[in-house]
Design a protein around this motif. Structure first.
Motif, PDB file in Angstrom:
ATOM      1  N   GLU A   1       9.906  11.915  12.519  1.00  0.00           N
ATOM      2  CA  GLU A   1       8.830  11.687  13.489  1.00  0.00           C
ATOM      3  C   GLU A   1       9.454  11.574  14.882  1.00  0.00           C
ATOM      4  O   GLU A   1       9.820  10.494  15.342  1.00  0.00           O
ATOM      5  CB  GLU A   1       8.051  10.430  13.110  1.00  0.00           C
ATOM      6  N   ARG A   2       9.589  12.696  15.554  1.00  0.00           N
ATOM      7  CA  ARG A   2      10.433  12.779  16.745  1.00  0.00           C
ATOM      8  C   ARG A   2       9.895  11.977  17.927  1.00  0.00           C
ATOM      9  O   ARG A   2      10.661  11.349  18.655  1.00  0.00           O
ATOM     10  CB  ARG A   2      10.603  14.249  17.146  1.00  0.00           C
ATOM     11  N   ALA A   3       8.590  12.016  18.130  1.00  0.00           N
ATOM     12  CA  ALA A   3       8.039  11.266  19.261  1.00  0.00           C
ATOM     13  C   ALA A   3       8.285   9.771  19.086  1.00  0.00           C
ATOM     14  O   ALA A   3       8.669   9.068  20.031  1.00  0.00           O
ATOM     15  CB  ALA A   3       6.547  11.548  19.399  1.00  0.00           C
ATOM     16  N   ASP A   4       8.082   9.274  17.882  1.00  0.00           N
ATOM     17  CA  ASP A   4       8.333   7.857  17.625  1.00  0.00           C
ATOM     18  C   ASP A   4       9.819   7.534  17.692  1.00  0.00           C
ATOM     19  O   ASP A   4      10.212   6.440  18.125  1.00  0.00           O
ATOM     20  CB  ASP A   4       7.778   7.479  16.250  1.00  0.00           C
ATOM     21  N   GLU A   5      10.672   8.474  17.265  1.00  0.00           N
ATOM     22  CA  GLU A   5      12.115   8.260  17.370  1.00  0.00           C
ATOM     23  C   GLU A   5      12.512   8.027  18.832  1.00  0.00           C
ATOM     24  O   GLU A   5      13.231   7.072  19.159  1.00  0.00           O
ATOM     25  CB  GLU A   5      12.867   9.483  16.844  1.00  0.00           C
ATOM     26  N   ALA A   6      12.057   8.928  19.709  1.00  0.00           N
ATOM     27  CA  ALA A   6      12.428   8.817  21.121  1.00  0.00           C
ATOM     28  C   ALA A   6      11.930   7.500  21.713  1.00  0.00           C
ATOM     29  O   ALA A   6      12.656   6.820  22.453  1.00  0.00           O
ATOM     30  CB  ALA A   6      11.854  10.003  21.889  1.00  0.00           C
TER      31      ALA A   6
ATOM     32  N   ALA B   1      17.093   8.753  23.794  1.00  0.00           N
ATOM     33  CA  ALA B   1      15.672   8.905  24.121  1.00  0.00           C
ATOM     34  C   ALA B   1      15.451  10.137  24.990  1.00  0.00           C
ATOM     35  O   ALA B   1      14.500  10.911  24.770  1.00  0.00           O
ATOM     36  CB  ALA B   1      15.167   7.649  24.838  1.00  0.00           C
ATOM     37  N   VAL B   2      16.341  10.358  25.990  1.00  0.00           N
ATOM     38  CA  VAL B   2      16.229  11.537  26.850  1.00  0.00           C
ATOM     39  C   VAL B   2      16.337  12.810  26.021  1.00  0.00           C
ATOM     40  O   VAL B   2      15.556  13.757  26.182  1.00  0.00           O
ATOM     41  CB  VAL B   2      17.313  11.497  27.952  1.00  0.00           C
ATOM     42  N   ALA B   3      17.306  12.837  25.097  1.00  0.00           N
ATOM     43  CA  ALA B   3      17.474  14.022  24.253  1.00  0.00           C
ATOM     44  C   ALA B   3      16.234  14.262  23.393  1.00  0.00           C
ATOM     45  O   ALA B   3      15.801  15.407  23.203  1.00  0.00           O
ATOM     46  CB  ALA B   3      18.716  13.852  23.372  1.00  0.00           C
ATOM     47  N   GLY B   4      15.656  13.175  22.880  1.00  0.00           N
ATOM     48  CA  GLY B   4      14.454  13.318  22.062  1.00  0.00           C
ATOM     49  C   GLY B   4      13.289  13.863  22.857  1.00  0.00           C
ATOM     50  O   GLY B   4      12.578  14.775  22.401  1.00  0.00           O
ATOM     51  N   TYR B   5      13.072  13.352  24.061  1.00  0.00           N
ATOM     52  CA  TYR B   5      11.968  13.839  24.886  1.00  0.00           C
ATOM     53  C   TYR B   5      12.222  15.278  25.346  1.00  0.00           C
ATOM     54  O   TYR B   5      11.279  16.053  25.527  1.00  0.00           O
ATOM     55  CB  TYR B   5      11.755  12.927  26.087  1.00  0.00           C
ATOM     56  N   ARG B   6      13.516  15.628  25.531  1.00  0.00           N
ATOM     57  CA  ARG B   6      13.823  17.007  25.909  1.00  0.00           C
ATOM     58  C   ARG B   6      13.439  17.963  24.783  1.00  0.00           C
ATOM     59  O   ARG B   6      12.873  19.027  25.028  1.00  0.00           O
ATOM     60  CB  ARG B   6      15.314  17.131  26.235  1.00  0.00           C
ATOM     61  N   ARG B   7      13.746  17.585  23.537  1.00  0.00           N
ATOM     62  CA  ARG B   7      13.381  18.439  22.404  1.00  0.00           C
ATOM     63  C   ARG B   7      11.861  18.582  22.279  1.00  0.00           C
ATOM     64  O   ARG B   7      11.358  19.625  21.864  1.00  0.00           O
ATOM     65  CB  ARG B   7      13.957  17.862  21.105  1.00  0.00           C
ATOM     66  N   LEU B   8      11.153  17.511  22.653  1.00  0.00           N
ATOM     67  CA  LEU B   8       9.694  17.547  22.569  1.00  0.00           C
ATOM     68  C   LEU B   8       9.053  18.267  23.755  1.00  0.00           C
ATOM     69  O   LEU B   8       7.856  18.559  23.731  1.00  0.00           O
ATOM     70  CB  LEU B   8       9.135  16.121  22.495  1.00  0.00           C
ATOM     71  N   GLY B   9       9.847  18.506  24.814  1.00  0.00           N
ATOM     72  CA  GLY B   9       9.288  19.123  26.009  1.00  0.00           C
ATOM     73  C   GLY B   9       8.429  18.180  26.825  1.00  0.00           C
ATOM     74  O   GLY B   9       7.585  18.626  27.609  1.00  0.00           O
TER      75      GLY B   9
ATOM     76  N   ALA C   1       0.816  -1.220   0.000  1.00  0.00           N
ATOM     77  CA  ALA C   1       0.000   0.000   0.000  1.00  0.00           C
ATOM     78  C   ALA C   1       0.845   1.262   0.000  1.00  0.00           C
ATOM     79  O   ALA C   1       0.295   2.366  -0.072  1.00  0.00           O
ATOM     80  CB  ALA C   1      -0.917   0.003   1.213  1.00  0.00           C
ATOM     81  N   ASN C   2       2.172   1.088   0.129  1.00  0.00           N
ATOM     82  CA  ASN C   2       3.088   2.240   0.240  1.00  0.00           C
ATOM     83  C   ASN C   2       2.663   3.144   1.392  1.00  0.00           C
ATOM     84  O   ASN C   2       2.623   4.369   1.276  1.00  0.00           O
ATOM     85  CB  ASN C   2       3.134   3.025  -1.077  1.00  0.00           C
ATOM     86  N   ASP C   3       2.349   2.508   2.513  1.00  0.00           N
ATOM     87  CA  ASP C   3       1.859   3.217   3.698  1.00  0.00           C
ATOM     88  C   ASP C   3       2.974   3.249   4.739  1.00  0.00           C
ATOM     89  O   ASP C   3       3.263   2.237   5.390  1.00  0.00           O
ATOM     90  CB  ASP C   3       0.626   2.498   4.259  1.00  0.00           C
ATOM     91  N   PRO C   4       3.656   4.386   4.921  1.00  0.00           N
ATOM     92  CA  PRO C   4       4.779   4.423   5.867  1.00  0.00           C
ATOM     93  C   PRO C   4       4.366   4.143   7.305  1.00  0.00           C
ATOM     94  O   PRO C   4       5.112   3.518   8.064  1.00  0.00           O
ATOM     95  CB  PRO C   4       5.326   5.840   5.723  1.00  0.00           C
ATOM     96  N   TYR C   5       3.159   4.613   7.695  1.00  0.00           N
ATOM     97  CA  TYR C   5       2.734   4.358   9.080  1.00  0.00           C
ATOM     98  C   TYR C   5       2.587   2.862   9.336  1.00  0.00           C
ATOM     99  O   TYR C   5       3.110   2.330  10.315  1.00  0.00           O
ATOM    100  CB  TYR C   5       1.409   5.057   9.376  1.00  0.00           C
ATOM    101  N   ALA C   6       1.848   2.170   8.449  1.00  0.00           N
ATOM    102  CA  ALA C   6       1.637   0.737   8.639  1.00  0.00           C
ATOM    103  C   ALA C   6       2.961  -0.016   8.584  1.00  0.00           C
ATOM    104  O   ALA C   6       3.193  -0.952   9.360  1.00  0.00           O
ATOM    105  CB  ALA C   6       0.675   0.201   7.579  1.00  0.00           C
ATOM    106  N   THR C   7       3.865   0.389   7.687  1.00  0.00           N
ATOM    107  CA  THR C   7       5.159  -0.289   7.572  1.00  0.00           C
ATOM    108  C   THR C   7       5.975  -0.118   8.846  1.00  0.00           C
ATOM    109  O   THR C   7       6.530  -1.084   9.386  1.00  0.00           O
ATOM    110  CB  THR C   7       5.929   0.276   6.360  1.00  0.00           C
ATOM    111  N   GLY C   8       6.070   1.137   9.324  1.00  0.00           N
ATOM    112  CA  GLY C   8       6.834   1.373  10.547  1.00  0.00           C
ATOM    113  C   GLY C   8       6.229   0.679  11.745  1.00  0.00           C
ATOM    114  O   GLY C   8       6.946   0.093  12.571  1.00  0.00           O
ATOM    115  N   ARG C   9       4.914   0.741  11.839  1.00  0.00           N
ATOM    116  CA  ARG C   9       4.227   0.076  12.964  1.00  0.00           C
ATOM    117  C   ARG C   9       4.448  -1.423  12.919  1.00  0.00           C
ATOM    118  O   ARG C   9       4.653  -2.073  13.949  1.00  0.00           O
ATOM    119  CB  ARG C   9       2.746   0.426  12.865  1.00  0.00           C
ATOM    120  N   ALA C  10       4.413  -2.015  11.708  1.00  0.00           N
ATOM    121  CA  ALA C  10       4.609  -3.454  11.583  1.00  0.00           C
ATOM    122  C   ALA C  10       6.035  -3.845  11.955  1.00  0.00           C
ATOM    123  O   ALA C  10       6.253  -4.846  12.651  1.00  0.00           O
ATOM    124  CB  ALA C  10       4.284  -3.904  10.166  1.00  0.00           C
ATOM    125  N   MET C  11       7.042  -3.081  11.507  1.00  0.00           N
ATOM    126  CA  MET C  11       8.432  -3.393  11.849  1.00  0.00           C
ATOM    127  C   MET C  11       8.647  -3.325  13.357  1.00  0.00           C
ATOM    128  O   MET C  11       9.313  -4.182  13.951  1.00  0.00           O
ATOM    129  CB  MET C  11       9.377  -2.436  11.121  1.00  0.00           C
TER     130      MET C  11
END
Length: 690
Positions: free
Chosen positions: A547-552, A578-586, A505-515
């Motif tokens: 996708e920063r939240a998912d990265e962290a 992960a700490v750095a990612g959550y810090r950037r997200l506040g 389906a060329n769906d990045p969300y479904a692909t990332g979620r499945a991986m």
């Protein structure tokens, strides 16, 4: 629990008169059969299974009413009550064994794991009945294969089954075969509708009418309802009218003709709009209807449909559902006649349009059912205010009662819509609305068994229509439910299939979620290398998309796997990222949790000073976030660490200054604590949100 396929007959008479008519000889035989010694007892062995009584007869013979009366009479010997379930739908289709078992488990208040197979569920039923003295009423069994797996493994229970013929394969069962009622009981049944005067003035005419009805309870009920609506009609005239009817259409067995003629008599007396509503009730899911169902099928007003349904009950064409107000059931004996009539009179296009109207109405009711749970002023509540009054629920409690009472019909509607194949768009909308309504009122965990079946229906439609995105979503949902119930291998297969569908389906969300889900399944199976590999693939995709939240979050999951594998250096790098990612997200709470996990890894690695400093930083972040529960948990972590460092007094006083270097080191080979399955346990009380 309510029956799913119940006949008219004595049951209808009982509702009108409050008493059971006739069948005294059969009742005596059945009660004697309960006390009769079985083959096992005669051979000196204790019976390993429940006693099985079989009531055999055609639909409309009153077999269900007889089973209910028997259960009522012997209920005192079975203090754990009566469990009722139907094995065949009104249309004649067998109800799958897993659905029957789930109904019984619901009645027994035993949780059933979502997605469990037939064997597992029937075994749970037998185990739940093992310590009980109950009556199990199995209505309308097609054969022994349906009954055998449900028989309790205890002689303390009694099983009463109804069927059209013998159940070959169930040992030590002697059927009680039903024919027509005796003449006296048949006349009494007519009198409950006509009153005694019309029968008394011409008793021979009443006996002639009984003969024309074949003394069948269902036929007598229909004719009695017709006479009750016409006080001036003579009994003898009705008998002549029945005898004069021709048997048009397919050739019927002689035993089925009296009921068909009685039905024809009543149907031809209906007005055209009422006759159309009655015919289209053949499309009601599982033979269950209410005013909204009838209104949508016929395209009439809800009040008009309600009046028609009340008239049908008076005629004996429908019966009220005792468990759910304003809900009706099509008798199993009349369902084939309604279906044949609908196929003969209504054009296929009209039938398909009626189905579409019914599904659309059901979707709107489900949307209203969910919207009423939303807060006031929300977009869903604003849309709800724009719906017609008949489609709105006054409160969330009223919507929940409607959903509970209609659940079996709603699930049947979803199954039939998917099986139909011609209304796939409506079927998908119906399933989606039902999933959201169940989750809103029950919660995803409590509704998991129903949700599992609904996601499988979505998968069927997606595969039939080559809808790759919907297929990926259904597979991911099914995989999650499999994983929650411990079927990790099955979940892994679902996730891999979802990955293929997401790529198609060329769906990045479904692909990332499945991986990510594939990585989680490997983690649960203890394959740290594959888990870290799949988490790494998912992380690479999230990084590429920003996708920063998912990265962290993925940095944290990857760090957890490295900790399981004893790779503490890589784990610390992951938690710091992960700490750095959550810090950037506040996101202060998530930052505090990530810091606490980093402190735990430092402790495992034998670096207590760094662990204490990191844990203090985590406490400070939790304080800044205002999360008192997280702050308390982290302070307990500090106290626990200080206790292991040999300074319990400092732990009781609160956060101390750093201890001297080298005061404590992790013992050789120390690693994460194990849970009861032997899998390393990380983040016991302060785990990261998944």
């Amino acid at each position: 629990m309510t029956d799913q396929a119940v006949d008219v007959g004595g049951a209808a008479a009982g509702q009108r008169t409050g008493q059971f008519l006739g069948r005294q000889r059969e009742l005596k035989e059945l009660r004697d059969d309960i006390a009769r010694a079985g083959l096992d007892t005669l051979s000196g062995k204790k019976s390993p299974r429940a006693r099985v009584l079989l009531i055999a007869g055609r639909p409309g013979s009153g077999r269900t009413a007889l089973a209910e009366e028997l259960a009522r009479q012997v209920a005192g010997d079975y203090p754990d009550g009566v469990l009722r379930v139907g094995l065949t739908e009104p249309g004649g289709a067998r109800i799958p064994a897993d659905r029957v078992a789930r109904d019984l488990l619901d009645a027994l208040a035993v949780p059933a794991p979502p997605g469990a197979g037939q064997d597992e569920l029937t075994e749970l039923v037998r185990a739940a009945l093992a310590g009980r003295r109950a009556i199990v009423l199995l209505d309308d069994a097609a054969d022994a294969e349906q009954v055998g797996p449900l028989l309790p493994d205890t002689s303390a229970c009694l099983v009463v089954a109804t069927a059209q013929g013998p159940l070959t394969g169930i040992p030590d069962v002697r059927p009680c075969t039903l024919g027509g009622l005796d003449v006296k009981s048949s006349v009494e049944l007519l009198e409950t509708y006509t009153g005694s005067v019309r029968v008394t003035v011409d008793p021979r005419a009443a006996e002639t009418l009984v003969e024309a009805c074949g003394a069948q309870p269902a036929a007598l009920v229909l004719v009695g309802g017709w006479l009750a609506a016409r006080p001036k009609a003579a009994v003898v005239d009705v008998a002549r009218q029945l005898r004069a009817m021709s048997d048009d259409g397919p050739e019927l067995p002689s035993a089925e003709r009296p009921l068909a003629r009685a039905f024809q008599l009543v149907y031809e007396s209906l007005s055209q709009p009422s006759a159309r509503i009655l015919r289209l009730l053949a499309l009601a899911p599982a033979g269950i209807a209410d005013a909204h169902t009838a209104s949508a099928l016929a395209g009439c007003s809800v009040s008009g449909a309600q009046n028609a349904l009340a008239d049908f009950v008076a005629y004996g064409l429908l019966r009220k559902d005792g468990a759910v107000p304003d809900q009706y059931r099509v008798p199993g004996s009349l369902a084939p006649l309604l279906r044949a009539l609908c196929e003969a009179v209504d054009r296929p296009g009209e039938v398909q349009l009626a189905r579409a109207r019914m599904l659309e109405r059901t979707v709107r009711l489900l949307q209203s059912c969910r919207a009423v749970t939303e807060p006031e002023g929300s977009p869903a509540r604003k849309r709800l205010a724009g719906l017609p009054r008949a489609l709105r629920f006054p409160s969330a409690a009223a919507a929940d009662r409607w959903l509970s009472g209609r659940q079996s019909a709603l699930l049947a509607a979803a199954r039939l819509a998917v099986e139909d194949g011609g209304l796939d768009t409506l079927a998908r909308r119906l399933v989606a609305a039902l999933v959201r309504a169940l989750a809103a009122h029950r919660g995803a965990e409590a509704a998991a068994p129903e949700l599992y079946g609904l996601h499988r229906l979505v998968l069927d439609v997606a595969e039939r229509r080559d809808l790759h995105r919907e297929k990926a979503a259904a597979l991911l949902n099914l995989g999650d439910l499999d994983a929650q119930t411990g079927r990790t291998t099955e979940a892994l297969a679902r996730y891999r299939a979802a990955l293929d569908a997401g790529r198609a389906a060329n769906d990045p969300y479904a692909t990332g979620r499945a991986m990510e889900s594939v990585g989680g399944a490997h983690q649960e199976l203890g394959d740290w290398q594959r888990a870290s590999d799949w988490y790494g693939r998912a992380l690479s995709q999230r990084l590429a998309r920003g996708e920063r939240a998912d990265e962290a979050r993925l940095y944290g999951r990857l760090a957890t796997v490295h900790t399981y594998a004893g790779r503490y250096g890589e784990a610390l790098r992951g938690w710091r990222a992960a700490v750095a990612g959550y810090r950037r997200l506040g996101d202060l709470p998530s930052q505090a949790r990530a810091l606490s996990e980093a402190a735990r890894v430092q402790e495992y690695a034998g670096r207590p000073e760094e662990s204490l400093r990191t844990c203090r930083e985590a406490v400070e972040q939790a304080r800044r976030a205002g999360d008192l529960r997280l702050q308390a948990a982290l302070q307990l972590r500090l106290a626990d660490t200080l206790d292991r460092l040999g300074d319990p007094a400092a732990g009781r006083r609160g956060p101390p200054p750093p201890p001297p270097r080298g005061a404590w080191a992790a013992p050789p080979g120390r690693g994460p604590p194990k849970n009861n399955r032997g899998t390393p346990k990380i983040g016991g009380c302060i785990g990261l949100k998944r």
